[in-house]
Each structure stands twice: as structure tokens, then as C-alpha cells.
Motif scaffolding. Structure first.
Motif: not given
Length: 201
Positions: A129-130, A145-147, A162-163, A166-169
């Protein structure tokens, strides 16, 4: 990169300003509940958490159980995870977790008057889920900001942030892949360990 992740972690903190809803099967509620516990601790004894050791202890106790640190580490390393030894994988999880710990602590100290707006959560396939949010800042444009969460064992846990798309991973994967290509897996682990030690010493 640190600024981006600190912004996202601050968003996780700000989630606590929303109404608390406890529901283990609701990924949005998981984000809210985690942040509310952190905020309650800070409001109750803010002076105590000016100390790094106390602040980082709070993060380990409350936030880390809500992070799928193994999956995040695996996806950050990408193809390099498959060629890493079990010992290297374990060390990477530890060092990368320490990096996230310090980043989240930095975000907590940046909290001021921002507010959070929740958007409808999105299902991203079975067990995924997001949770979509927007940080509303009094002196600048809003930040999306998406988690991204996964449910592998009956619990929702965050595995990516994801900010502004742009994905942290993905960002860390690109950075670390270049280091591994140049210095090998042990070279990356040494850099992370040295960086964490210099901050903690």
C-alpha cells in the motif's frame, strides 16, 4: 540526500498531528500511530530528548519496529544483495539502519509549525500500500511525501519513502552501486561504518 530523507522522516513525525486511529490492518493508521507515540514522548519530556542517546533510543524503540529494514536494505543494494555474503548483508542492514536512525533524529529536531495533509491511500497490489501525504509549510510550497508499505507477516511496515516523486531506495541504490563498483561491497561497508562512527564518537 540527507535533506530529502530528513524531510520525509519529518513527514512521518507530522503524521501524529492527525487524529489517531489504531488499526493493525490499516497502513495509514500505522503511520499515524507511530508518529503520535513519538510526539507524545517529545511533548512530555522534551528536555530529555535533547540528548542524542535518549533521542536515538526513542527512535529505535518506536519507529524501527515499523520499518521493514531488511527489505529496504535488500532493495537498496539491488543486484548486489544477491552476491553479498550473509555477513555482509547483516552488516549492511546494521550500518544502513544507523544512518536512518541519525537522519530521523535530525528530522525530529527540525520540527516547527508544519502541518500534514492526508490524501487517499492507494492499494499497490496484494500486501502492499502507499500512504500519500503532503507537508504544508508556512513559508514555502507543499511537499509530497508517499510512504510505501508492505505486509509480509500480518504487520504493515514502511520499506520506501518517495519525496516529490524521488524514491529513497532508488537514490541510495544509485549512490551505493557506484561505490560498490569502485571499492567493492567491503568498501561500501567501511565507508558507512566510518561515517556512523564519526558521528557517534
Amino acid at each position: 540526500m540527507v535533506t530529502r530523507i530528513a524531510t520525509a522522516m519529518l513527514g512521518l513525525l507530522l503524521a501524529g498531528t492527525a487524529c489517531l486511529t489504531t488499526a493493525a490492518d490499516d497502513p495509514t493508521a500505522v503511520v499515524r500511530e507511530t508518529a503520535e507515540r513519538v510526539l507524545d514522548s517529545l511533548r512530555t519530556d522534551r528536555s530529555r530528548y535533547q540528548n542524542d542517546q535518549a533521542l536515538f533510543g526513542l527512535v529505535r524503540e518506536v519507529v524501527f519496529p515499523r520499518l521493514d529494514r531488511e527489505r529496504t536494505a535488500q532493495w537498496v543494494l539491488g543486484a548486489n544483495w544477491r552476491t553479498a555474503t550473509p555477513a555482509q548483508r547483516e552488516q549492511f542492514i546494521t550500518e544502513f539502519s544507523d544512518l536512518l536512525l541519525r537522519t530521523y533524529g535530525t528530522a525530529l529536531r527540525q520540527y516547527d509549525s508544519e502541518k500534514l495533509n492526508y490524501l487517499p491511500a492507494l492499494a499497490a497490489g496484494e500486501g502492499k500500500a502507499t500512504v500519500r501525504t503532503e507537508i504544508i509549510r508556512p513559508d514555502g510550497p507543499k511537499v509530497s511525501v508517499d510512504y510505501l508499505l508492505t505486509n509480509r507477516s500480518g504487520e504493515w511496515k514502511v520499506y520506501d519513502i518517495v519525496i516529490e516523486n524521488v524514491s529513497m531506495v532508488v537514490t541510495y541504490r544509485s549512490e551505493y552501486a557506484a561505490i560498490i563498483k569502485r571499492d567493492g561491497m567491503d568498501g561500501l561497508l567501511k565507508q558507512l561504518a566510518d561515517r556512523n562512527h564519526s558521528v557517534n564518537s
